[in-house]
Design a protein around this motif. Structure first.
Motif, PDB file in Angstrom:
ATOM      1  N   ALA A  75     -24.068  16.305   3.131  1.00  0.00           N
ATOM      2  CA  ALA A  75     -23.479  15.663   2.562  1.00  0.00           C
ATOM      3  C   ALA A  75     -24.974  14.376   2.316  1.00  0.00           C
ATOM      4  O   ALA A  75     -25.218  13.402   1.502  1.00  0.00           O
ATOM      5  N   ALA A  76     -25.301  13.519   3.880  1.00  0.00           N
ATOM      6  CA  ALA A  76     -26.146  12.910   3.920  1.00  0.00           C
ATOM      7  C   ALA A  76     -27.774  12.449   3.073  1.00  0.00           C
ATOM      8  O   ALA A  76     -27.928  12.235   2.266  1.00  0.00           O
ATOM      9  N   ASP A  77     -28.103  14.224   3.304  1.00  0.00           N
ATOM     10  CA  ASP A  77     -29.420  14.623   2.605  1.00  0.00           C
ATOM     11  C   ASP A  77     -29.671  14.738   2.126  1.00  0.00           C
ATOM     12  O   ASP A  77     -30.370  14.400   0.665  1.00  0.00           O
ATOM     13  N   ALA A  78     -28.427  15.546   1.285  1.00  0.00           N
ATOM     14  CA  ALA A  78     -28.209  15.752  -0.084  1.00  0.00           C
ATOM     15  C   ALA A  78     -27.922  14.906  -0.821  1.00  0.00           C
ATOM     16  O   ALA A  78     -28.417  14.265  -2.147  1.00  0.00           O
ATOM     17  N   SER A  79     -27.024  13.787  -0.165  1.00  0.00           N
ATOM     18  CA  SER A  79     -27.533  12.536  -1.316  1.00  0.00           C
ATOM     19  C   SER A  79     -28.610  11.448  -1.488  1.00  0.00           C
ATOM     20  O   SER A  79     -28.768  11.004  -1.975  1.00  0.00           O
ATOM     21  N   ALA A  80     -29.375  11.728  -0.137  1.00  0.00           N
ATOM     22  CA  ALA A  80     -30.469  10.919   0.032  1.00  0.00           C
ATOM     23  C   ALA A  80     -31.263  11.320  -1.016  1.00  0.00           C
ATOM     24  O   ALA A  80     -32.505  10.643  -1.825  1.00  0.00           O
TER      25      ALA A  80
END
Ligand code: NAD
Length: 370
Positions: A322-327
């Motif tokens: 989630a963190a990198d996908a959102s970034a």
């Protein structure tokens, strides 16, 4: 302009359409309204958004903004919270005509980012690529986690362990990343796709391409696809591919299927008889599960064991990172906004711009694409 970032509500959706990094840039020129908790599942707490210049608000305020940035298309309840005339930017599923009609009916000006053309200028806003890249990586991680053997070859005092054999079906963005990830883990890799340019890409990553020859001009012509995307291949070619894949699948330890055809049900590439012929304990990750699956035995959202083979039907793999996908998604969105916000920081629609034209799916109460 007031720009709203609501929390995503679709089950399993952990991503968020803006991160503190992109909010900081937006907040220099606009009032940014982030719904409390919107980034929590992607490890971006409210305080980080606040420090970047956002106002932390409730859902009504985030949806009530002049422009709303979303990951997924709003559902009925969310649509009802948006103001007619406001602008919506997100992955709105441009092939879902019913949803587009509902967005148009709500009076929204809507941009579906997946509809951007695959041209060089659109690369920095290409949400399909940024998310497929992550999903391809995660598919290999899930497979490795379920697989009960090593991925790399190991020579130990207790004997030698063979490298896993990985078969990748469909080599677009997700498939290429799956090859690269499996390679980094030491697997031996084979891959299949319909489009001719893929062979070179597969080989450049150190994998073997499964050549399914074209026997007619029609097959060769269809295999070129359109706009970089695949088209449904004739049954004759599909049968030859299935026969070759059946033989390769018998030797494979892990199969990752990613084959998609835009706006259609995913092609069936691994039939039950092929699963039956696979080694016990082998693993299939069916990344096409949300479009019906490349294997008919896949069950959405579940890992099942059929004929001794683990079949993983986990949807939305990008949400598991989630963190990198959102970034990456948030940066795509920010880059897209440069096309629809002018130098005076006002919203504009430049219909001369081919990316704007392709992504604009609803305006003035009408659906602009079917
Ligand atoms: P996708 O997700 O639509 O499909 C995944 C893959 O499945 C594709 O490679 C497709 O050819 C393949 N496939 C379809 N039917 C198949 C079958 N029967 N058997 C085997 N494989 C099958 O693809 P994608 O990742 O969105 O990539 C689509 C294209 O866009 C690619 O050509 C990619 O290189 C291109 N691309 C271009 C840019 C750019 O230039 N800006 C950016 C990203 C992607």
């Amino acid at each position: 302009m007031r720009i709203g970032i609501p929390a995503e509500t679709r089950p399993g959706e952990t991503r968020v359409a803006a991160t503190p990094e992109t909010v900081k840039k937006l907040a220099a020129k606009h009032q940014v309204l982030v719904e409390s908790g919107a980034g929590v599942r992607a490890s971006y707490p409210d305080a980080a958004y606040e420090a970047a210049g956002a106002h932390i608000v409730d859902g009504a305020a985030a949806f009530g903004a002049d422009m709303v940035l979303k990951v997924r298309s709003p559902d009925g309840a969310e649509r009802a919270r948006m103001r007619p005339g406001s602008v919506l930017v997100g992955m709105l599923n441009p092939f879902d005509t019913e949803n587009l009609a509902a967005l148009a009916g709500a009076g929204l000006t809507a941009f579906a980012l997946e509809a951007a053309p695959r041209i060089t200028r659109a690369q920095s806003m290409d949400v399909l690529s940024s998310q497929a890249n992550i999903a391809g990586y995660k598919a290999v991680m899930l497979a490795a986690n379920t697989y009960q053997r090593f991925m790399p070859m190991l020579m130990t005092a207790a004997g030698t362990v063979k490298a896993a054999r990985v078969l990748i079906m469909g080599v677009g963005v997700a498939g290429l990343q799956a090859i690269a990830t499996a390679k980094r883990l030491g697997a031996v890799i084979e891959a299949s796709d319909v489009r001719p340019p893929v062979k070179e890409q597969v080989e450049s990553l150190g994998a073997k391409f499964i050549d399914v020859p074209y026997e007619t001009e029609e097959e060769r012509e269809i295999a070129q696809g359109s706009g970089g995307y695949a088209r449904p291949m004739p049954a004759s070619w599909m049968q030859r591919q299935a026969a070759l894949v059946h033989e390769r699948a018998k030797l494979a330890d892990i199969i990752i299927t990613t084959a998609l055809i835009p706006g259609r049900k995913a092609p069936v590439l691994i039939g039950e008889e092929t699963v039956q012929a696979m080694k016990p304990g082998s693993v299939i990750v069916d990344m096409a599960v949300e479009q019906g699956g490349n294997c008919p035995l896949t069950e959405l959202g579940r890992t099942v064991v059929k004929h001794g083979v683990y079949i993983i039907g986990e949807p939305n793999l990008a949400s598991l990172v989630a963190a990198d996908a959102s970034a990456l998604y948030a940066r795509n969105v920010l880059d897209f906004l440069k096309l629809v916000i002018d130098k005076e920081d006002r919203f504009v629609i430049d219909r001369e711009d081919e990316i704007v034209r392709a992504t604009l799916v609803c305006a003035d109460g009408a659906v602009l694409r079917s």
